[in-house]
Design a protein around this motif. Sequence first.
Motif, PDB file in Angstrom:
ATOM      1  N   GLN A  15       0.915  -1.277  -0.101  1.00  0.00           N
ATOM      2  CA  GLN A  15       0.044   0.046  -0.176  1.00  0.00           C
ATOM      3  C   GLN A  15       0.862   1.467   0.105  1.00  0.00           C
ATOM      4  OE1 GLN A  15      -1.369   1.172   3.891  1.00  0.00           O
ATOM      5  NE2 GLN A  15      -0.924  -0.834   4.802  1.00  0.00           N
ATOM      6  N   LYS A  53     -11.639   4.225   3.747  1.00  0.00           N
ATOM      7  CA  LYS A  53     -11.045   4.136   2.592  1.00  0.00           C
ATOM      8  C   LYS A  53     -10.361   5.581   2.198  1.00  0.00           C
ATOM      9  CE  LYS A  53     -14.230   0.494   0.606  1.00  0.00           C
ATOM     10  NZ  LYS A  53     -15.015  -0.158  -0.108  1.00  0.00           N
ATOM     11  N   PRO A 107      -5.713   6.713  -4.663  1.00  0.00           N
ATOM     12  CA  PRO A 107      -5.860   6.053  -3.210  1.00  0.00           C
ATOM     13  C   PRO A 107      -4.668   6.577  -2.675  1.00  0.00           C
ATOM     14  CG  PRO A 107      -4.897   4.492  -5.244  1.00  0.00           C
ATOM     15  CD  PRO A 107      -5.463   6.073  -5.964  1.00  0.00           C
ATOM     16  N   GLN A 128      -6.701  -3.079  -2.740  1.00  0.00           N
ATOM     17  CA  GLN A 128      -5.949  -2.902  -3.964  1.00  0.00           C
ATOM     18  C   GLN A 128      -6.218  -3.770  -5.050  1.00  0.00           C
ATOM     19  OE1 GLN A 128      -2.246  -2.706  -1.122  1.00  0.00           O
ATOM     20  NE2 GLN A 128      -1.570  -2.072  -3.115  1.00  0.00           N
ATOM     21  N   ARG A 162      -8.494  -2.607  -7.354  1.00  0.00           N
ATOM     22  CA  ARG A 162      -8.172  -1.577  -8.115  1.00  0.00           C
ATOM     23  C   ARG A 162      -7.075  -1.772  -9.048  1.00  0.00           C
ATOM     24  NH1 ARG A 162      -8.515   1.745  -3.027  1.00  0.00           N
ATOM     25  NH2 ARG A 162      -6.182   1.006  -2.338  1.00  0.00           N
TER      26      ARG A 162
END
Length: 386
Positions: A255, A343, A349, A380, A383
């Motif tokens: 991330q 989120k 993001p 993730q 996405r």
Amino acid sequence: MNKSLKSVDYGLEKIFDGAQDFLPLLGTDYVELYVGNAKQAAHFYKTAFGFQSLAYRGLETGSKDAVSYVLKQGKIRLVLTTPLNSKSSINDHLRKHGDGVKVIALCVDDARAAHAETTKRGAKSYFTPKESQDDHGVIITSGIYTYGETVHIFVERKNYKGVFFPGYELWESNYNPPSSGLKFIDHIVGNVGWGEMNTWVKWYEEVMGFVNFLSFDDKQIHTEYSALMSKVMSNGNGRIKFPINEPAKAEKRSQIEEYLDFYEDSGVQHLAVATDDIIATVKQLQENGVEFLPPPPQSYYDAIPGRLGAHMKFMKEDISALQELSILVDADEEGYLLQIFTKPIEDRPTLFFEIIQRMGAKGFGAGNFKALFESIEREQANRGTL
Ligand code: FE2
């Protein structure tokens, strides 16, 4: 062992003896985000998070280049700023990073000394001390760069009685949604590039007089796919806490890497805001439409009594009530804490919020890192960025 656990508001007592509090920092003054449309962002923070209108500057107040809305909840002040024309340098920040945190402003007794002391120790100046004045008094500010294009502004407001800053007027709105119970900023996390964590740890030690009081390596913070490292920096009175993360090598993209790719730089990853009733706060936020990370599996909640051990008998909340809201639980020697993560709050993001209630614990939810990162990885994967 604890006789009773109360929610923690860090006091002024010196809790970290290793820190040299030459500034000293009295607290977070405000956090400023550069955003594409401050009017709409202000509506979002009021509607979704329960912030209240505090102050405004724009064309009506003589500000020709930028508009700012100041929102307040508890001791938290958020400033949302957008440029009014293509010449403003704020556009460069927005084009590169999207909406994000530009300023972490810190309250000091002496903004001139804060600038002199930090630049003497190696900080790059953002601006030299300046006075802003109106009928309500004078504020002195100065600024230095930290990671990426993020800056710290030192604010000396002891001789100012106005609503926020000279140049701002009181923002009286007919739209005033209720507070969601957010009280103060608990910590602000920065993501920095590969191999840069220790550079910034050293920077906060040398330039700001902070101390590194907790560290997590990639052996502690990892899942099947990704890993990161984190060190928590604190000033001497414990009021300012800045964890610094860097990505670590693993099978897939962490991330932190995803953040760096989309923010296109180091920057603020999350703002952790404290409440003293996380169940009420999260219920309210969910009703308001705030989206949180998906819940951990049943096995996570089944394991809580074992993980909390002796703290279980002090726990006031029902595990089922926490599970219903997907709230996470962790404990250290001093107590437990409850936390949940939103989120990302913009399309890239990047920046998100954490809601935290400390019941004695001074940690950062290390026991939740695995469950948390697995939730993030599911997002993730959706996405296509894992
Ligand atoms: Fe956090």
